[in-house]
Design an enzyme around this catalytic site. Sequence first.
Site, PDB file in Angstrom:
ATOM      1  N   LYS A 123       7.646  46.299  -8.477  1.00  0.00           N
ATOM      2  CA  LYS A 123       7.069  47.545  -8.714  1.00  0.00           C
ATOM      3  C   LYS A 123       6.057  47.141  -9.529  1.00  0.00           C
ATOM      4  O   LYS A 123       6.047  46.600 -10.691  1.00  0.00           O
ATOM      5  CB  LYS A 123       8.045  48.536  -8.871  1.00  0.00           C
ATOM      6  N   LYS A 149       4.331  49.660 -16.110  1.00  0.00           N
ATOM      7  CA  LYS A 149       3.753  49.741 -17.269  1.00  0.00           C
ATOM      8  C   LYS A 149       3.891  48.370 -18.146  1.00  0.00           C
ATOM      9  O   LYS A 149       3.147  47.962 -18.625  1.00  0.00           O
ATOM     10  CB  LYS A 149       4.200  50.643 -18.002  1.00  0.00           C
ATOM     11  N   LYS A 185      15.338  45.662 -17.277  1.00  0.00           N
ATOM     12  CA  LYS A 185      14.329  45.610 -18.527  1.00  0.00           C
ATOM     13  C   LYS A 185      15.271  44.977 -19.774  1.00  0.00           C
ATOM     14  O   LYS A 185      14.548  44.272 -20.606  1.00  0.00           O
ATOM     15  CB  LYS A 185      14.640  47.154 -19.031  1.00  0.00           C
TER      16      LYS A 185
HETATM   17  N1  AQP Z   1       5.608  51.791  -9.013  1.00  0.00           N
HETATM   18  C1  AQP Z   1       5.926  52.756  -8.763  1.00  0.00           C
HETATM   19  N2  AQP Z   1       5.918  53.491  -7.700  1.00  0.00           N
HETATM   20  C2  AQP Z   1       6.332  54.771  -7.536  1.00  0.00           C
HETATM   21  N3  AQP Z   1       6.670  55.516  -8.483  1.00  0.00           N
HETATM   22  C3  AQP Z   1       6.882  55.010  -9.917  1.00  0.00           C
HETATM   23  N4  AQP Z   1       7.377  55.386 -10.875  1.00  0.00           N
HETATM   24  C4  AQP Z   1       7.295  54.381 -11.888  1.00  0.00           C
HETATM   25  N5  AQP Z   1       6.788  53.193 -11.138  1.00  0.00           N
HETATM   26  C5  AQP Z   1       6.437  53.578 -10.016  1.00  0.00           C
HETATM   27  C6  AQP Z   1       7.518  56.981 -11.324  1.00  0.00           C
HETATM   28  O1  AQP Z   1       6.977  57.196 -12.268  1.00  0.00           O
HETATM   29  C7  AQP Z   1       7.725  58.294 -12.888  1.00  0.00           C
HETATM   30  C8  AQP Z   1       7.589  58.121 -14.381  1.00  0.00           C
HETATM   31  O2  AQP Z   1       8.060  56.624 -14.777  1.00  0.00           O
HETATM   32  P1  AQP Z   1       8.664  56.190 -16.120  1.00  0.00           P
HETATM   33  O3  AQP Z   1       7.449  56.679 -17.133  1.00  0.00           O
HETATM   34  O4  AQP Z   1       9.690  56.725 -16.696  1.00  0.00           O
HETATM   35  O5  AQP Z   1       8.519  54.703 -16.024  1.00  0.00           O
HETATM   36  P2  AQP Z   1       9.533  53.747 -15.174  1.00  0.00           P
HETATM   37  O6  AQP Z   1      10.067  54.333 -14.242  1.00  0.00           O
HETATM   38  O7  AQP Z   1      10.249  52.881 -16.131  1.00  0.00           O
HETATM   39  O8  AQP Z   1       8.226  52.967 -14.769  1.00  0.00           O
HETATM   40  P3  AQP Z   1       7.022  52.129 -15.248  1.00  0.00           P
HETATM   41  O9  AQP Z   1       6.018  52.945 -15.283  1.00  0.00           O
HETATM   42  O10 AQP Z   1       7.036  50.961 -14.282  1.00  0.00           O
HETATM   43  O11 AQP Z   1       7.543  51.691 -16.641  1.00  0.00           O
HETATM   44  P4  AQP Z   1       8.154  50.329 -17.150  1.00  0.00           P
HETATM   45  O12 AQP Z   1       7.321  49.288 -17.073  1.00  0.00           O
HETATM   46  O13 AQP Z   1       8.499  50.610 -18.518  1.00  0.00           O
HETATM   47  O14 AQP Z   1       9.423  50.361 -16.211  1.00  0.00           O
HETATM   48  C9  AQP Z   1       9.090  58.125 -12.515  1.00  0.00           C
HETATM   49  O15 AQP Z   1       9.525  59.331 -11.544  1.00  0.00           O
HETATM   50  C10 AQP Z   1       9.004  57.003 -11.762  1.00  0.00           C
HETATM   51  O16 AQP Z   1       9.998  56.856 -10.665  1.00  0.00           O
END
Ligand code: AQP
Length: 333
Positions: free
Chosen positions: A195, A198, A112
């Site tokens: 992966k 968002k 990040k």
């Molecule tokens: N691609 C994914 N596959 C399976 N699980 C996923 N999670 C996130 N991406 C995947 C799971 O969703 C939960 C919430 O995640 P978060 O809101 O804390 O965000 P994050 O893990 O940082 O992932 P994002 O949504 O992709 O956001 P960004 O782009 O900001 O990194 C967690 O349980 C996570 O494991």
Amino acid sequence: MKRIFSGVQPTGNLHLGNYLGAIRNWVRLQDEFGDCLFCVVDLHAITVWQDPDALRANTRETAAAMIAAGVDADKNIIFNQSQVSAHAELAWIFNCVARLGWLERMTQFKEKAGKDKERASVGLYAYPNLMAADILAYKGTHVPVGEDQKQHLELARDIATKFNHDYGVDLFPIVEPLIFGAATRVMSLKDGGAKMSKSDPSDNSRINMTDDADAIARKIKKARTDPDALPSEPAGLAGRSEAANLVGIYAALNDSDAQAVLAEYGGQGFGAFKPALADLAVERLSPIQGEMKRLMDDAAQLDAVLRIGAEKARDLAAPVIAEVQDVVGFLRP
Ligand code: AQP
């Protein structure tokens, strides 16, 4: 006592990975675990810049998605993190327990922060300490997450162990990750090596929880694949990350596994498989989307759910924080 804590950041673009990797599993666990806290982690969200109005809207949307997916707001505690000060209080104490070397190893920070880590916020660096506090403020024992959060949960275990050791107590449990289902790591539709996320600048890389049927079909149609037909056995997906991802998504949405999907579609090309996947995704997501929209139209009701959840969460965290303060040596009223 077993207690679940899990959270989602209200950073917009809630996607199929968040649903299949986390929220859907919460729905399944809520009957098994009496005590579940599901949190919209807005303190985590601001570790990268959030427009305040968008943050408010995304907080409500995330809560709506949880409820629409089937998390029971009466039986469980649904709340947004910033309403419960215990998270920030305990995170500070954990900032003093965790070691710099531990945080240096966190791959999510590296991803990040990118190349310019000098410009990343201190909050982004200390993110895993806050995550440990989220769980341990309630003596949470089990944390259902996607695979990407495994390393952060190992750090939460290290923090709990060090705190207990340094103060000679047995205060914090050693948390267990619950990572299960056919899609623990949903990958980008544009790149099977990244992966679904968002923050990916390409909207075509993910299926958003708010995408309509046309958008879902278009994104799946455009998803990157290879020219070969699907194999008849999961072993045949080795080295074909994009194909494996689409099969995994199908299996998760259909509550089956790759073996069963390939028994049906093995030998067929993506020209046949992609429309079937799109239909299945629309069938599974559209009831959730309808309910999300209904909930989003009543912001006052959503805010009430979050307020009641926060009251319950504060009651659960208060004795834990008092215990921690006594152990650390803080005078308190
Ligand atoms: N691609 C994914 N596959 C399976 N699980 C996923 N999670 C996130 N991406 C995947 C799971 O969703 C939960 C919430 O995640 P978060 O809101 O804390 O965000 P994050 O893990 O940082 O992932 P994002 O949504 O992709 O956001 P960004 O782009 O900001 O990194 C967690 O349980 C996570 O494991």
